[in-house]
Structure formats: structure tokens, C-alpha cells
Design a protein around this motif. Structure first.
Motif, PDB file in Angstrom:
ATOM      1  N   GLN A  88      53.448  42.577  34.867  1.00 43.45           N
ATOM      2  CA  GLN A  88      52.001  42.582  34.678  1.00 43.45           C
ATOM      3  C   GLN A  88      51.407  41.218  35.053  1.00 43.45           C
ATOM      4  OE1 GLN A  88      50.724  42.974  30.610  1.00 43.45           O
ATOM      5  NE2 GLN A  88      48.653  43.508  31.180  1.00 43.45           N
ATOM      6  N   SER A  89      52.082  40.159  34.648  1.00 42.92           N
ATOM      7  CA  SER A  89      51.600  38.811  34.967  1.00 42.92           C
ATOM      8  C   SER A  89      51.609  38.569  36.475  1.00 42.92           C
ATOM      9  CB  SER A  89      52.469  37.780  34.250  1.00 42.92           C
ATOM     10  OG  SER A  89      52.131  36.489  34.654  1.00 42.92           O
ATOM     11  N   GLN A  90      52.713  38.959  37.142  1.00 42.86           N
ATOM     12  CA  GLN A  90      52.792  38.767  38.588  1.00 42.86           C
ATOM     13  C   GLN A  90      51.752  39.613  39.313  1.00 42.86           C
ATOM     14  OE1 GLN A  90      56.862  39.657  39.552  1.00 42.86           O
ATOM     15  NE2 GLN A  90      57.579  37.632  38.948  1.00 42.86           N
ATOM     16  N   TRP A  91      51.573  40.848  38.875  1.00 45.20           N
ATOM     17  CA  TRP A  91      50.591  41.710  39.511  1.00 45.20           C
ATOM     18  C   TRP A  91      49.182  41.161  39.303  1.00 45.20           C
ATOM     19  CZ3 TRP A  91      50.216  44.883  43.269  1.00 45.20           C
ATOM     20  CH2 TRP A  91      49.094  45.700  43.402  1.00 45.20           C
ATOM     21  N   LYS A  92      48.902  40.651  38.103  1.00 42.11           N
ATOM     22  CA  LYS A  92      47.581  40.087  37.820  1.00 42.11           C
ATOM     23  C   LYS A  92      47.311  38.892  38.726  1.00 42.11           C
ATOM     24  CE  LYS A  92      44.814  38.021  34.205  1.00 42.11           C
ATOM     25  NZ  LYS A  92      44.876  37.141  33.065  1.00 42.11           N
ATOM     26  N   ASP A  93      48.310  38.022  38.888  1.00 48.89           N
ATOM     27  CA  ASP A  93      48.142  36.862  39.776  1.00 48.89           C
ATOM     28  C   ASP A  93      47.893  37.307  41.212  1.00 48.89           C
ATOM     29  OD1 ASP A  93      48.579  35.252  37.577  1.00 48.89           O
ATOM     30  OD2 ASP A  93      50.668  34.782  38.108  1.00 48.89           O
ATOM     31  N   ALA A  94      48.669  38.289  41.679  1.00 52.06           N
ATOM     32  CA  ALA A  94      48.499  38.782  43.044  1.00 52.06           C
ATOM     33  C   ALA A  94      47.124  39.419  43.214  1.00 52.06           C
ATOM     34  CB  ALA A  94      49.601  39.793  43.384  1.00 52.06           C
ATOM     35  N   TRP A  95      46.702  40.190  42.216  1.00 51.81           N
ATOM     36  CA  TRP A  95      45.404  40.857  42.301  1.00 51.81           C
ATOM     37  C   TRP A  95      44.265  39.843  42.313  1.00 51.81           C
ATOM     38  CZ3 TRP A  95      43.817  45.307  43.880  1.00 51.81           C
ATOM     39  CH2 TRP A  95      42.511  45.706  43.618  1.00 51.81           C
ATOM     40  N   GLU A  96      44.359  38.820  41.482  1.00 50.09           N
ATOM     41  CA  GLU A  96      43.318  37.785  41.461  1.00 50.09           C
ATOM     42  C   GLU A  96      43.265  37.041  42.787  1.00 50.09           C
ATOM     43  OE1 GLU A  96      44.303  35.446  38.033  1.00 50.09           O
ATOM     44  OE2 GLU A  96      43.354  36.851  36.644  1.00 50.09           O
ATOM     45  N   HIS A  97      44.437  36.755  43.360  1.00 49.37           N
ATOM     46  CA  HIS A  97      44.485  36.079  44.657  1.00 49.37           C
ATOM     47  C   HIS A  97      43.866  36.961  45.734  1.00 49.37           C
ATOM     48  CE1 HIS A  97      46.145  32.840  47.159  1.00 49.37           C
ATOM     49  NE2 HIS A  97      46.356  33.779  48.064  1.00 49.37           N
ATOM     50  N   MET A  98      44.223  38.241  45.723  1.00 54.26           N
ATOM     51  CA  MET A  98      43.683  39.183  46.706  1.00 54.26           C
ATOM     52  C   MET A  98      42.173  39.331  46.550  1.00 54.26           C
ATOM     53  SD  MET A  98      44.467  41.242  49.130  1.00 54.26           S
ATOM     54  CE  MET A  98      43.898  42.682  49.975  1.00 54.26           C
ATOM     55  N   ALA A  99      41.709  39.444  45.300  1.00 52.08           N
ATOM     56  CA  ALA A  99      40.270  39.578  45.065  1.00 52.08           C
ATOM     57  C   ALA A  99      39.515  38.356  45.568  1.00 52.08           C
ATOM     58  CB  ALA A  99      39.998  39.810  43.580  1.00 52.08           C
ATOM     59  N   GLY A 100      40.104  37.180  45.378  1.00 50.40           N
ATOM     60  CA  GLY A 100      39.473  35.958  45.875  1.00 50.40           C
ATOM     61  C   GLY A 100      39.369  35.940  47.389  1.00 50.40           C
ATOM     62  N   LYS A 101      40.431  36.369  48.064  1.00 50.31           N
ATOM     63  CA  LYS A 101      40.411  36.396  49.534  1.00 50.31           C
ATOM     64  C   LYS A 101      39.427  37.441  50.060  1.00 50.31           C
ATOM     65  CE  LYS A 101      43.440  33.237  50.370  1.00 50.31           C
ATOM     66  NZ  LYS A 101      43.065  31.988  51.004  1.00 50.31           N
ATOM     67  N   VAL A 102      39.401  38.617  49.444  1.00 46.54           N
ATOM     68  CA  VAL A 102      38.463  39.660  49.873  1.00 46.54           C
ATOM     69  C   VAL A 102      37.027  39.211  49.635  1.00 46.54           C
ATOM     70  CG1 VAL A 102      37.678  42.014  49.380  1.00 46.54           C
ATOM     71  CG2 VAL A 102      40.117  41.548  49.639  1.00 46.54           C
ATOM     72  N   SER A 103      36.797  38.521  48.528  1.00 39.96           N
ATOM     73  CA  SER A 103      35.458  37.993  48.247  1.00 39.96           C
ATOM     74  C   SER A 103      35.052  36.953  49.288  1.00 39.96           C
ATOM     75  CB  SER A 103      35.429  37.388  46.839  1.00 39.96           C
ATOM     76  OG  SER A 103      34.192  36.797  46.579  1.00 39.96           O
ATOM     77  N   ALA A 104      35.996  36.090  49.663  1.00 47.16           N
ATOM     78  CA  ALA A 104      35.703  35.087  50.693  1.00 47.16           C
ATOM     79  C   ALA A 104      35.411  35.755  52.035  1.00 47.16           C
ATOM     80  CB  ALA A 104      36.870  34.116  50.821  1.00 47.16           C
ATOM     81  N   LEU A 105      36.166  36.794  52.372  1.00 47.88           N
ATOM     82  CA  LEU A 105      35.909  37.511  53.621  1.00 47.88           C
ATOM     83  C   LEU A 105      34.551  38.201  53.571  1.00 47.88           C
ATOM     84  CD1 LEU A 105      36.717  38.565  56.397  1.00 47.88           C
ATOM     85  CD2 LEU A 105      38.034  40.375  55.260  1.00 47.88           C
TER      86      LEU A 105
END
Length: 160
Positions: A88-105
Motif C-alpha cells: 500500500q505504501s509503495q503503491w501510494k508513493d507511485a500513485w502520488e508521483h504519477m499524479a504529479g507528473k500528469v498534473s504537470a503535463l
């Protein structure tokens, strides 16, 4: 808690007065139940429960086996909970990173006046092999090291 010497019966008494009940025996049950101050809801109410445990002595081997299996299951559940918490912790970190990149795009697309979504832009790039100026700008600003971190974060989140 009182038990007979052969453990064929166990007596448990709970008294709300806080007095010590350790001397009570199962033979005292009728006295406890017949005591005049034993009305429900009144302070000082006592309860006596006598359990016949003779059936347990005949099944001791099965009880030991069941208790050891229960302990093994408990250990497995604990390990599973720890594993799920890590995932859950790893998935949360990956999801937050992905959300940040998608937001930047998304911000980059809006800055270039594009009306497409980040998902649509990435899908178009994969399908056609051509990147829009907004996507090219996003990828160049992210750099190779940033893309590798993004890939590592998504890989660890999905592999966990």
C-alpha cells in the motif's frame, strides 16, 4: 477463577463490588444466586459461571493441533498484513508521483493552448509516434533522469 483438581469444571465469578472472589467454588453457586442483594442492576451484583470441561480432556490432542494451526494462521495473517501495508505504501508513493507528473503535463498542455487531456495526449503519442509540442516540452523538462525515477516509482508500485 476456580478450577477443580482434574480440570473437569471451571468456575468464574465476576462481582461488581471489587471484592476478591478467589475463594468461591462451584458448590457456592446456589448461595451466590440466592443472595438477597443479587438483583439485576444493583451495585454489588455478582455472577457465577460454571463450565463443564470434561469433554475437553478427551480431545486434548485435537485441541493442541487446532491451537498450533491457529497460531500458524495468526502468523500468516500478520505477515500478510505487513506485506499489504508495504504494498500500500509503495503503491501510494507511485500513485502520488504519477499524479504529479500528469498534473504537470496537464499544466503544460494548457500553457500551449491544447484542449486535449494528458491521457489523450499520451495515447496519441503511443498510437501515432508523434508528440505534440506540449508533450515534447514536458518530456524535455522532465529529462532522462526524471523519466527513470518515474519509471522506477511506477515499476515498484506495480510490482509490489
Amino acid at each position: 477463577l476456580c478450577a477443580s483438581s482434574d480440570l473437569s469444571s471451571i468456575a468464574v465469578q465476576v462481582e461488581s463490588t471489587g471484592e476478591d472472589c478467589s475463594e468461591m467454588r462451584s458448590s457456592d453457586a446456589s448461595e451466590v444466586l440466592a443472595a438477597p442483594d443479587m438483583q439485576a442492576g444493583i451495585a454489588g451484583t455478582g455472577y457465577l459461571l460454571v463450565l463443564n470441561t470434561e469433554i475437553l480432556s478427551g480431545n486434548a490432542a485435537q485441541l493442541v493441533q487446532i491451537s498450533s494451526q491457529a497460531r500458524m494462521l495468526e502468523c500468516m495473517v500478520d505477515a500478510l498484513q505487513a506485506s499489504l501495508k508495504s504494498i500500500q505504501s509503495q503503491w501510494k508513493d507511485a500513485w502520488e508521483h504519477m499524479a504529479g507528473k500528469v498534473s504537470a503535463l496537464d499544466k503544460g498542455l494548457k500553457a500551449h493552448g491544447s484542449c486535449s487531456t494528458p491521457e489523450g495526449e499520451l495515447l496519441t503519442c503511443v498510437a501515432s509516434g508523434c508528440a505534440s509540442p506540449a508533450l515534447q516540452n514536458f518530456l524535455s523538462s522532465t529529462r532522462e533522469q526524471g523519466l527513470r525515477r518515474w519509471e522506477k516509482a511506477m515499476d515498484s508500485g506495480c510490482a509490489a
